[in-house]
Design a protein around this motif. Structure first.
Motif, PDB file in Angstrom:
ATOM      1  N   GLU A  79      22.309   6.977  15.955  1.00 50.33           N
ATOM      2  CA  GLU A  79      20.888   7.802  16.598  1.00 50.33           C
ATOM      3  C   GLU A  79      20.154   7.129  17.209  1.00 50.33           C
ATOM      4  O   GLU A  79      19.683   5.918  16.900  1.00 50.33           O
ATOM      5  N   LYS A 133      17.622  11.673  18.425  1.00 51.87           N
ATOM      6  CA  LYS A 133      17.089  12.011  17.429  1.00 51.87           C
ATOM      7  C   LYS A 133      16.412  13.291  17.399  1.00 51.87           C
ATOM      8  O   LYS A 133      15.980  13.777  18.369  1.00 51.87           O
ATOM      9  N   PRO A 134      16.253  13.882  16.055  1.00 55.60           N
ATOM     10  CA  PRO A 134      16.954  13.536  14.821  1.00 55.60           C
ATOM     11  C   PRO A 134      18.634  13.948  15.394  1.00 55.60           C
ATOM     12  O   PRO A 134      18.802  14.936  16.003  1.00 55.60           O
ATOM     13  N   SER A 135      19.526  13.379  14.540  1.00 55.34           N
ATOM     14  CA  SER A 135      20.818  13.622  14.738  1.00 55.34           C
ATOM     15  C   SER A 135      21.267  14.959  14.402  1.00 55.34           C
ATOM     16  O   SER A 135      22.670  15.311  14.381  1.00 55.34           O
ATOM     17  N   ALA A 158      20.863   7.679   9.463  1.00 54.57           N
ATOM     18  CA  ALA A 158      20.555   9.024  10.009  1.00 54.57           C
ATOM     19  C   ALA A 158      20.176   9.897   8.718  1.00 54.57           C
ATOM     20  O   ALA A 158      19.414  10.908   8.877  1.00 54.57           O
TER      21      ALA A 158
END
Length: 340
Positions: free
Chosen positions: A125, A100-102, A313
């Motif tokens: 994620e 994360k974040p993706s 996400a």
């Protein structure tokens, strides 16, 4: 027909230190194969493979995502490289487990979501905390009614400062405290929607920049409001005196605090306070990453449900971008696909 017991064949992008905790140990514990690794420096990849039992070293990230033996790509690269290499892996028809974040921002997260729909593969994620019994217990306490109606939640994630040359301080690599740490708190608040009348919306945010890096947040505090009237705060700091990763849920009849909701293998306690008194529950120090890999494998092999997907996400990334704007920062810029 897929054999539910067949090990996943995982390829690792990069030789990041986090991979030892987040993937190598869990794969060893659950019997999945690490079939290939690639890094910008082949010698680093070779050392990683030798240390962690990875079967092969390949010459580039592009070669890894195209490798026919790799069915799952694990992406623990710097934040700004999540989106580009997630898209590259999806284009090759791979399942993707991404740190994360993706993505770097909402626009890129939407592009990844659309690519997932086209690929028809499993994409997640890695909000590993969600799979641990500590988080499950917080949700169960709300579900049971023991804490009453949700009134407030406060998530704090703070760590001592990484070195000055760490990618987490780099704007071009989508760094910042909110990207690296605060996303956990925001996600944990979002996951309380079933007990709060729906997901929270941002009420306001404040932040401070890193000295010498005016566009990179060293700390950021976000205030949120749920449709049912409950409030929330998500606080993060990437130059704090100590590691602090607490989540406190306050209800009309009591409150509960997870002492380390992000890394419960370090501290698995949940402290519950109601009119009946105070008690401490210990939920087990098995790694949240191990629970996560089990759940991901169950999805890939048997179609089991997951609480996270590409749409989730996007929702998290949109909230991150909103926080940045409210605190006087701009969302993180996209990073182009680099040569590996």
């Amino acid at each position: 027909m897929t054999n539910p017991a067949e090990p996943l064949r995982i390829g690792v992008l990069g030789a990041a230190r986090i991979a030892e905790r987040s993937l190598v140990g869990p794969a060893r514990a659950t019997g999945h194969r690490l079939v290939a690794v690639a890094a910008r420096d082949r010698s680093r990849a070779a050392a990683f493979a030798a240390d962690h039992g990875v079967e092969r070293v390949v010459d580039s990230y592009a070669e890894l995502v195209a490798d026919p033996e790799v069915e799952v790509v694990y992406n623990p690269l710097a934040n700004g490289l999540h989106g580009p290499w997630n898209l590259a892996a999806l284009a090759e028809g791979k399942h993707v487990l991404t740190e994360k974040p993706s993505a770097s921002n909402t626009e890129e997260a939407v592009e990844v979501r659309d690519a997932v729909a086209g690929a028809g593969t499993v994409y997640m994620e890695a909000f590993h905390y969600l799979f641990h019994p500590v988080t499950g217990r917080l949700h169960a306490l709300l579900d049971s009614g023991e804490l009453g109606e949700l009134r407030h939640v406060e998530a704090t994630v703070a760590v001592p400062a990484p070195p000055g040359d760490d990618p987490r301080w780099s704007l071009s690599l989508a760094g910042g405290a909110l990207m690296d740490l605060g996303c956990y708190g925001l996600h944990a608040l979002r996951m309380l929607a079933p007990w709060a009348g729906g997901p929270p919306v941002l009420a306001g945010a404040r932040g401070g920049a890193r000295a010498g890096a005016p566009e990179v947040d060293e700390w950021l505090d976000a205030d949120l409001v749920f449709p049912g009237g409950a409030t929330g705060s998500a606080r993060c700091h990437m130059d704090h005196g100590e590691l602090l990763m607490t989540c406190t849920i306050v209800g009309s009849l009591g409150e509960a605090t997870a002492m380390n909701f992000v890394l419960p293998h370090r501290d698995d306690r949940v402290v519950v306070r109601t009119a009946a008194g105070e008690r401490t529950e210990e939920l087990g120090k098995r790694s949240s990453y191990t629970y996560q890999l089990q759940a991901f494998a169950a999805r890939v092999r048997g179609g089991a449900a997951l609480p996270l997907d590409a749409e989730d996400a996007v929702a998290t990334m949109r909230l991150i971008d909103d926080c940045y704007r409210a605190a006087g920062f701009r969302p993180r810029p996209r990073t182009g696909l680099p040569a590996s």
